[in-house]
Every structure is written in structure tokens, then in C-alpha cells.
Design a protein around this motif. Structure first.
Motif, PDB file in Angstrom:
ATOM      1  N   VAL A 160       0.826  -1.212   0.000  1.00 38.32           N
ATOM      2  CA  VAL A 160       0.000   0.000   0.000  1.00 38.32           C
ATOM      3  C   VAL A 160       0.858   1.258   0.000  1.00 38.32           C
ATOM      4  O   VAL A 160       0.336   2.359   0.123  1.00 38.32           O
ATOM      5  CB  VAL A 160      -0.956   0.005   1.215  1.00 38.32           C
ATOM      6  N   SER A 161       2.166   1.080  -0.174  1.00 38.95           N
ATOM      7  CA  SER A 161       3.051   2.243  -0.206  1.00 38.95           C
ATOM      8  C   SER A 161       3.040   2.915  -1.568  1.00 38.95           C
ATOM      9  O   SER A 161       3.514   4.039  -1.714  1.00 38.95           O
ATOM     10  CB  SER A 161       4.481   1.839   0.157  1.00 38.95           C
ATOM     11  N   LYS A 162       2.511   2.213  -2.586  1.00 35.28           N
ATOM     12  CA  LYS A 162       2.428   2.764  -3.937  1.00 35.28           C
ATOM     13  C   LYS A 162       0.965   2.877  -4.347  1.00 35.28           C
ATOM     14  O   LYS A 162       0.166   1.986  -4.074  1.00 35.28           O
ATOM     15  CB  LYS A 162       3.173   1.859  -4.930  1.00 35.28           C
ATOM     16  N   PRO A 163       0.607   3.961  -5.021  1.00 36.45           N
ATOM     17  CA  PRO A 163      -0.800   4.127  -5.418  1.00 36.45           C
ATOM     18  C   PRO A 163      -1.187   3.114  -6.484  1.00 36.45           C
ATOM     19  O   PRO A 163      -0.373   2.694  -7.296  1.00 36.45           O
ATOM     20  CB  PRO A 163      -0.844   5.557  -5.970  1.00 36.45           C
ATOM     21  N   HIS A 164      -2.460   2.711  -6.466  1.00 36.17           N
ATOM     22  CA  HIS A 164      -2.984   1.785  -7.468  1.00 36.17           C
ATOM     23  C   HIS A 164      -4.251   2.385  -8.061  1.00 36.17           C
ATOM     24  O   HIS A 164      -5.074   2.951  -7.338  1.00 36.17           O
ATOM     25  CB  HIS A 164      -3.291   0.421  -6.848  1.00 36.17           C
ATOM     26  N   PRO A 165      -4.422   2.278  -9.395  1.00 33.16           N
ATOM     27  CA  PRO A 165      -5.599   2.891 -10.038  1.00 33.16           C
ATOM     28  C   PRO A 165      -6.928   2.471  -9.436  1.00 33.16           C
ATOM     29  O   PRO A 165      -7.832   3.299  -9.274  1.00 33.16           O
ATOM     30  CB  PRO A 165      -5.483   2.428 -11.491  1.00 33.16           C
ATOM     31  N   ALA A 166      -7.090   1.178  -9.096  1.00 30.70           N
ATOM     32  CA  ALA A 166      -8.377   0.706  -8.570  1.00 30.70           C
ATOM     33  C   ALA A 166      -8.693   1.354  -7.228  1.00 30.70           C
ATOM     34  O   ALA A 166      -9.831   1.762  -6.973  1.00 30.70           O
ATOM     35  CB  ALA A 166      -8.365  -0.815  -8.435  1.00 30.70           C
ATOM     36  N   ARG A 167      -7.686   1.468  -6.376  1.00 30.91           N
ATOM     37  CA  ARG A 167      -7.921   2.059  -5.055  1.00 30.91           C
ATOM     38  C   ARG A 167      -8.102   3.579  -5.161  1.00 30.91           C
ATOM     39  O   ARG A 167      -8.880   4.174  -4.405  1.00 30.91           O
ATOM     40  CB  ARG A 167      -6.771   1.709  -4.116  1.00 30.91           C
ATOM     41  N   ARG A 168      -7.403   4.190  -6.108  1.00 35.56           N
ATOM     42  CA  ARG A 168      -7.560   5.631  -6.312  1.00 35.56           C
ATOM     43  C   ARG A 168      -8.963   5.944  -6.825  1.00 35.56           C
ATOM     44  O   ARG A 168      -9.614   6.897  -6.376  1.00 35.56           O
ATOM     45  CB  ARG A 168      -6.495   6.111  -7.301  1.00 35.56           C
ATOM     46  N   TYR A 169      -9.451   5.138  -7.736  1.00 40.03           N
ATOM     47  CA  TYR A 169     -10.804   5.304  -8.264  1.00 40.03           C
ATOM     48  C   TYR A 169     -11.826   5.111  -7.150  1.00 40.03           C
ATOM     49  O   TYR A 169     -12.834   5.828  -7.060  1.00 40.03           O
ATOM     50  CB  TYR A 169     -11.003   4.286  -9.385  1.00 40.03           C
ATOM     51  N   ASP A 170     -11.576   4.133  -6.280  1.00 44.06           N
ATOM     52  CA  ASP A 170     -12.445   3.897  -5.130  1.00 44.06           C
ATOM     53  C   ASP A 170     -12.533   5.150  -4.255  1.00 44.06           C
ATOM     54  O   ASP A 170     -13.609   5.518  -3.782  1.00 44.06           O
ATOM     55  CB  ASP A 170     -11.901   2.719  -4.325  1.00 44.06           C
ATOM     56  N   TYR A 171     -11.422   5.816  -4.075  1.00 37.72           N
ATOM     57  CA  TYR A 171     -11.382   7.043  -3.272  1.00 37.72           C
ATOM     58  C   TYR A 171     -12.240   8.126  -3.928  1.00 37.72           C
ATOM     59  O   TYR A 171     -13.043   8.796  -3.258  1.00 37.72           O
ATOM     60  CB  TYR A 171      -9.930   7.496  -3.143  1.00 37.72           C
ATOM     61  N   TRP A 172     -12.105   8.293  -5.236  1.00 37.86           N
ATOM     62  CA  TRP A 172     -12.892   9.311  -5.931  1.00 37.86           C
ATOM     63  C   TRP A 172     -14.382   9.005  -5.876  1.00 37.86           C
ATOM     64  O   TRP A 172     -15.206   9.918  -5.889  1.00 37.86           O
ATOM     65  CB  TRP A 172     -12.441   9.418  -7.383  1.00 37.86           C
ATOM     66  N   LEU A 173     -14.739   7.736  -5.818  1.00 33.75           N
ATOM     67  CA  LEU A 173     -16.148   7.347  -5.746  1.00 33.75           C
ATOM     68  C   LEU A 173     -16.683   7.378  -4.317  1.00 33.75           C
ATOM     69  O   LEU A 173     -17.843   7.048  -4.088  1.00 33.75           O
ATOM     70  CB  LEU A 173     -16.345   5.949  -6.346  1.00 33.75           C
ATOM     71  N   ARG A 196      -4.681   8.069  -1.805  1.00 37.63           N
ATOM     72  CA  ARG A 196      -5.340   9.363  -1.627  1.00 37.63           C
ATOM     73  C   ARG A 196      -4.420  10.513  -2.005  1.00 37.63           C
ATOM     74  O   ARG A 196      -4.858  11.499  -2.600  1.00 37.63           O
ATOM     75  CB  ARG A 196      -5.834   9.495  -0.186  1.00 37.63           C
ATOM     76  N   ALA A 197      -3.134  10.385  -1.670  1.00 34.90           N
ATOM     77  CA  ALA A 197      -2.184  11.430  -2.036  1.00 34.90           C
ATOM     78  C   ALA A 197      -2.064  11.542  -3.552  1.00 34.90           C
ATOM     79  O   ALA A 197      -2.050  12.648  -4.110  1.00 34.90           O
ATOM     80  CB  ALA A 197      -0.815  11.131  -1.413  1.00 34.90           C
ATOM     81  N   SER A 198      -1.995  10.402  -4.230  1.00 33.70           N
ATOM     82  CA  SER A 198      -1.931  10.399  -5.691  1.00 33.70           C
ATOM     83  C   SER A 198      -3.195  11.007  -6.289  1.00 33.70           C
ATOM     84  O   SER A 198      -3.134  11.821  -7.222  1.00 33.70           O
ATOM     85  CB  SER A 198      -1.756   8.953  -6.196  1.00 33.70           C
ATOM     86  N   ALA A 199      -4.346  10.626  -5.759  1.00 34.38           N
ATOM     87  CA  ALA A 199      -5.625  11.146  -6.258  1.00 34.38           C
ATOM     88  C   ALA A 199      -5.718  12.652  -6.066  1.00 34.38           C
ATOM     89  O   ALA A 199      -6.233  13.373  -6.930  1.00 34.38           O
ATOM     90  CB  ALA A 199      -6.779  10.454  -5.543  1.00 34.38           C
ATOM     91  N   ASP A 200      -5.225  13.143  -4.939  1.00 32.35           N
ATOM     92  CA  ASP A 200      -5.298  14.573  -4.660  1.00 32.35           C
ATOM     93  C   ASP A 200      -4.387  15.379  -5.582  1.00 32.35           C
ATOM     94  O   ASP A 200      -4.706  16.521  -5.940  1.00 32.35           O
ATOM     95  CB  ASP A 200      -4.946  14.844  -3.197  1.00 32.35           C
ATOM     96  N   VAL A 240      -3.791  14.610  -8.707  1.00 32.94           N
ATOM     97  CA  VAL A 240      -4.551  14.708  -9.950  1.00 32.94           C
ATOM     98  C   VAL A 240      -5.674  15.728  -9.811  1.00 32.94           C
ATOM     99  O   VAL A 240      -5.932  16.533 -10.716  1.00 32.94           O
ATOM    100  CB  VAL A 240      -5.109  13.333 -10.352  1.00 32.94           C
ATOM    101  N   ALA A 241      -6.340  15.716  -8.671  1.00 38.14           N
ATOM    102  CA  ALA A 241      -7.469  16.629  -8.457  1.00 38.14           C
ATOM    103  C   ALA A 241      -7.035  18.093  -8.438  1.00 38.14           C
ATOM    104  O   ALA A 241      -7.824  18.983  -8.777  1.00 38.14           O
ATOM    105  CB  ALA A 241      -8.180  16.277  -7.157  1.00 38.14           C
ATOM    106  N   GLU A 242      -5.793  18.354  -8.044  1.00 38.07           N
ATOM    107  CA  GLU A 242      -5.299  19.736  -8.072  1.00 38.07           C
ATOM    108  C   GLU A 242      -5.274  20.271  -9.499  1.00 38.07           C
ATOM    109  O   GLU A 242      -5.599  21.433  -9.744  1.00 38.07           O
ATOM    110  CB  GLU A 242      -3.896  19.801  -7.462  1.00 38.07           C
ATOM    111  N   ARG A 248     -13.721  13.832  -9.510  1.00 36.71           N
ATOM    112  CA  ARG A 248     -14.730  12.987  -8.868  1.00 36.71           C
ATOM    113  C   ARG A 248     -16.007  12.929  -9.706  1.00 36.71           C
ATOM    114  O   ARG A 248     -16.637  11.877  -9.827  1.00 36.71           O
ATOM    115  CB  ARG A 248     -15.033  13.491  -7.460  1.00 36.71           C
ATOM    116  N   LEU A 249     -16.378  14.046 -10.287  1.00 34.50           N
ATOM    117  CA  LEU A 249     -17.532  14.085 -11.177  1.00 34.50           C
ATOM    118  C   LEU A 249     -17.286  13.188 -12.387  1.00 34.50           C
ATOM    119  O   LEU A 249     -18.179  12.446 -12.817  1.00 34.50           O
ATOM    120  CB  LEU A 249     -17.797  15.519 -11.630  1.00 34.50           C
TER     121      LEU A 249
END
Length: 269
Positions: free
Chosen positions: A12-25, A35-39, A41-43, A49-50
């Protein structure tokens, strides 16, 4: 809500697309690196998220359309973590005998696969641990599972997965290999993040954010996305925003640039 403790063997030390997508949903099966990786991208793309929600809505409408059209077999590659409206739930609500095979390569998705295997008594679901970058392995495991009859039409679902495949990994050849293995009358369902609405500066900022996020990512234009469907018969309305694909009941839609996701469904002749 806090995420569940990681199981042994899951990095879990590296971001994964499936878990990042889960966070956005709005899910809980993600970790600080995701979450750090997702944030990051969100910046650069604040409406991400939309985009994730609209993409999920496209998946539901596409499965609904295909099930109503008589398709009874689905191959969902890049499944991600279970959430409301999984493919088998949609398909089997229309045709309980539908058979669905999910494919993903994230161990945490495998841990939650039991939620994907809650099939109707008349149908069946299965999970394969495989990677879209190795279609030969997917096809071999699919053959071994005997879950799908490849003499009958199959809906190949590549929803929000191919933008993680960069050009050096031969994305068009991967999709073609999978489509060529399916019989006539099968379908390809795809969605993909697009750079269509971005200025050169916005695209540079987004590409830089994607690089910092630690997850390989390749935005593609409408023309580049349409290449995936070469030789296939597009279902109306063809290639366009995921919001515009058979939207059903009227509702106030966000601007296409706020979602920046393309989608299409095509029949394999």
C-alpha cells in the motif's frame, strides 16, 4: 471513513488505479498513497470525482443496453473494487442467466472478489487475476475457467482502463487481440479520459500532475480514442462524451470539459 487494514502481501506504499478510483467514488478501500496520488490529480483537474461518477453511469447504461439487446456474457477487464451497480448486478437484473467474468491484477480487488461473485442462481460470475497488458494470459485463463462460451457473443468491457496503458505498451494492439478472440456479434465497450477540451498549458499541467501521481496515464483525443474501434460497427450515437451516450431521462448535465471522458460501444462484425 478510515480504510481497512491492508492484508498481508499487499503493497500500500504505492498508489494503485483501482484504489484511487475507489477514493474518488467515496469508497473506503484505499490508503494514504492512493489518496495522495488522487489529490495530486485533483489539483490539476478539480472535477475528477464528477468524471468518475459519470464514467460509472456510462458503464451502467452500456450494460443495460447490451443486456436488453440479448447479450448474456460479459468480460469486464480492469474491474476495480466492488461498488454499487456492478456489471453482474445490472445484467442479471435484466437477464438472470447472464454470466460475468471480472479481471483485475490488484490483490486488494481479489480480496473483495466475493462481492463480485454474488451471482443470481441462474447465472454465474468469476474473477481472474490477470493484467490487461497481457491479453494472451487473460484469454488462456478465460479458456481454462470455461466460464464463457466463446462461440456466443461476449461484451468486452474496457471501462476507464486503457488510459493507464501508455503508447509504449501497444494499447491498440492489446485491444485488437482481445476483440479478435471474440465471435461475431460481440461488443466492445470503452471509456477513456480525453485531452480534447484542454489548452496546451492545461494539458502540460495535467500531464505533469499525472507524472507526479505515480500512476502511468495517457490522455487521448477523440481521434486517438476512435482508433480503438477501427473495423467495428459503432452503436449510435458513436464516439463522444460519456454523458452523451444514451443518457436516458433528462437531467442537467455538467459541461463535457468538466468530465473529459469519452465513451463508445461497438459491435464486432
Amino acid at each position: 471513513m478510515d480504510s481497512e487494514p491492508p492484508a498481508a502481501g499487499i503493497d500500500v506504499s504505492k498508489p494503485h488505479p483501482a484504489r484511487r478510483y475507489d477514493y474518488w467514488l467515496g469508497g473506503k478501500n484505499n490508503f494514504p498513497a492512493d489518496r495522495a496520488s488522487a489529490d495530486v490529480v485533483a489539483e490539476a483537474f478539480p472535477t475528477i470525482r464528477l468524471a468518475a461518477l459519470e464514467n460509472r453511469s456510462f458503464l451502467r447504461r452500456a450494460v443495460d443496453y447490451l443486456a436488453e439487446a440479448g447479450v448474456r456474457q460479459f468480460l469486464d477487464i480492469g474491474t476495480g473494487l466492488p461498488t454499487a451497480g456492478n456489471v453482474h448486478e445490472i445484467a442479471q437484473s435484466i437477464a438472470p442467466e447472464s454470466r460475468v467474468v471480472y479481471v483485475d491484477n490488484d490483490p486488494i480487488v481479489l480480496l473483495h472478489a466475493r462481492e463480485l461473485l454474488d451471482s443470481s442462481p441462474e447465472g454465474a460470475t468469476a474473477y481472474l487475476d490477470a493484467d490487461v497488458r497481457d491479453p494472451a494470459d487473460i484469454l488462456r485463463k478465460l479458456d481454462e475457467s470455461r466460464m464463457l462460451d466463446l462461440d456466443r457473443p461476449v461484451a468486452l468491457m474496457l471501462v476507464a482502463i486503457m488510459h493507464f496503458i501508455t503508447d509504449d505498451a501497444s494499447p491498440y494492439e492489446l485491444v485488437r487481440t482481445l476483440c479478435d478472440a471474440l465471435p461475431s456479434g460481440s461488443y466492445l465497450v470503452m471509456s477513456h479520459a480525453t485531452s480534447d477540451h484542454m489548452s496546451a498549458e492545461e494539458l502540460a499541467d495535467t500531464n505533469a500532475a499525472n507524472q507526479r501521481s505515480g500512476v502511468p496515464f495517457r490522455l487521448r483525443t477523440t481521434e486517438e480514442f476512435a482508433r480503438f474501434f477501427t473495423g467495428l460497427d459503432l452503436v449510435s450515437p458513436g464516439v463522444g462524451s460519456v454523458m452523451a451516450w444514451r443518457p436516458g431521462e433528462w437531467r442537467p448535465h455538467p459541461r463535457p470539459e468538466a468530465v473529459a471522458m469519452l465513451g463508445a460501444v461497438a459491435r464486432i462484425p
